[in-house]
Write an enzyme that holds these catalytic residues in place. Structure first.
Site, short mmCIF file in Angstrom:
data_model
loop_
_atom_site.label_atom_id
_atom_site.label_comp_id
_atom_site.label_asym_id
_atom_site.label_seq_id
_atom_site.Cartn_x
_atom_site.Cartn_y
_atom_site.Cartn_z
N ASP A 13 0.84 -1.19 0.00
CA ASP A 13 0.00 0.00 0.00
C ASP A 13 0.88 1.24 0.00
OD1 ASP A 13 -2.37 -1.46 0.15
OD2 ASP A 13 -2.33 -1.51 2.33
N GLY A 33 1.77 -1.61 -5.88
CA GLY A 33 1.26 -2.94 -6.17
C GLY A 33 0.07 -3.31 -5.32
N ASP A 34 -0.40 -2.35 -4.50
CA ASP A 34 -1.56 -2.56 -3.64
C ASP A 34 -2.36 -1.26 -3.66
OD1 ASP A 34 -3.27 -3.59 -1.54
OD2 ASP A 34 -1.62 -4.91 -0.97
N ASP A 35 -3.20 -1.02 -2.66
CA ASP A 35 -3.99 0.21 -2.65
C ASP A 35 -3.09 1.44 -2.60
OD1 ASP A 35 -6.39 -1.28 -2.54
OD2 ASP A 35 -6.27 -1.38 -0.36
N THR A 66 -2.39 1.54 -9.82
CA THR A 66 -2.08 0.27 -9.17
C THR A 66 -2.67 -0.85 -10.02
OG1 THR A 66 -2.55 -1.16 -7.28
CG2 THR A 66 -4.05 0.69 -7.62
#
Length: 224
Positions: A13, A33-35, A66
């Protein structure tokens, strides 16, 4: 501020306000790669015991991408409670989701009074998604009877261009997600077969395209 998070780490995140109050996140460019931004407040029985909510959080003028997650995520670890969150002037592109609310059975806690406005999404697969989680728990001691209370969402002035799916809103049978209110939301460029998918939710909409699911068409109660 620019934040570049690795795409292959377990949790990448961009920014995680967790069990936090009086937070302002603004003027950020994030690749993750996340939120991009994820608001949290503890996990299952541990978050319930600590009872330290996240509140009075402002997220504004955030842009980014993302490939696997969302621009703004609330949950899924939210057992201490999350309330009074304002998100505005968000620009997300080439992403899996734009706005995502996540919780699950066993979490307990609550998510309430969330205001989201002036959002632009481009090539975001699912623009708005409320969902149960992935049945992940810290250990075997979680309580399956601890269901969260989720209510009070005010989403307005949203444009999504070239999404591949309409919004998906899936609540919990024992604790439906309530008072989901949307106004001036346009999901443009969808495939002709795309339609809203809703389960265990209620609310109302005004000036929303394509037409929302029946659970959100109680426009007689529309109040802002």
């Amino acid at each position: 501020m620019t934040i570049l998070a690795p795409l292959n780490a377990p949790n990448t995140d961009g920014i995680d306000p967790d069990s936090s109050t009086n937070v302002c996140i603004e003027d950020c460019y994030i690749e993750s790669g996340d939120d991009l931004v994820a608001v949290k407040s503890g996990w299952d029985q541990y978050g319930i015991t600590m009872a330290c909510p996240s509140s009075n959080i402002i997220v504004r003028r955030v842009t980014g991408t993302t490939p696997t997650c969302s621009g703004i995520g609330i949950g899924s670890e939210m057992s201490g409670g999350i309330y009074d969150v304002t998100v505005k002037d968000l620009h997300v592109w080439n992403s899996a989701a734009g706005i995502r609310i996540k919780t699950d059975r066993g979490r307990g806690g609550y998510i309430a009074n969330i205001t989201i406005s002036n959002i632009l999404m481009e090539r975001v697969r699912i623009p708005i998604r409320f969902s149960r989680g992935s049945n992940d728990h810290p250990d075997e001691e979680w309580n399956p009877k601890a269901v969260p209370i989720v209510k009070g969402f005010f989403i307005s002035d949203v444009v999504s261009l070239n999404s591949t799916k309409a919004p998906i809103l899936v609540g919990i049978e024992d604790s439906p997600f309530e008072t989901i209110c949307m106004k001036n939301v346009s999901i443009l460029g969808l495939p002709s077969s795309a339609a809203w998918h809703c389960e265990f939710v209620s609310g109302f909409t005004d000036k929303v395209l394509p037409m929302s699911c029946p659970q959100l068409q109680n426009n007689g109660s529309l109040s802002w």
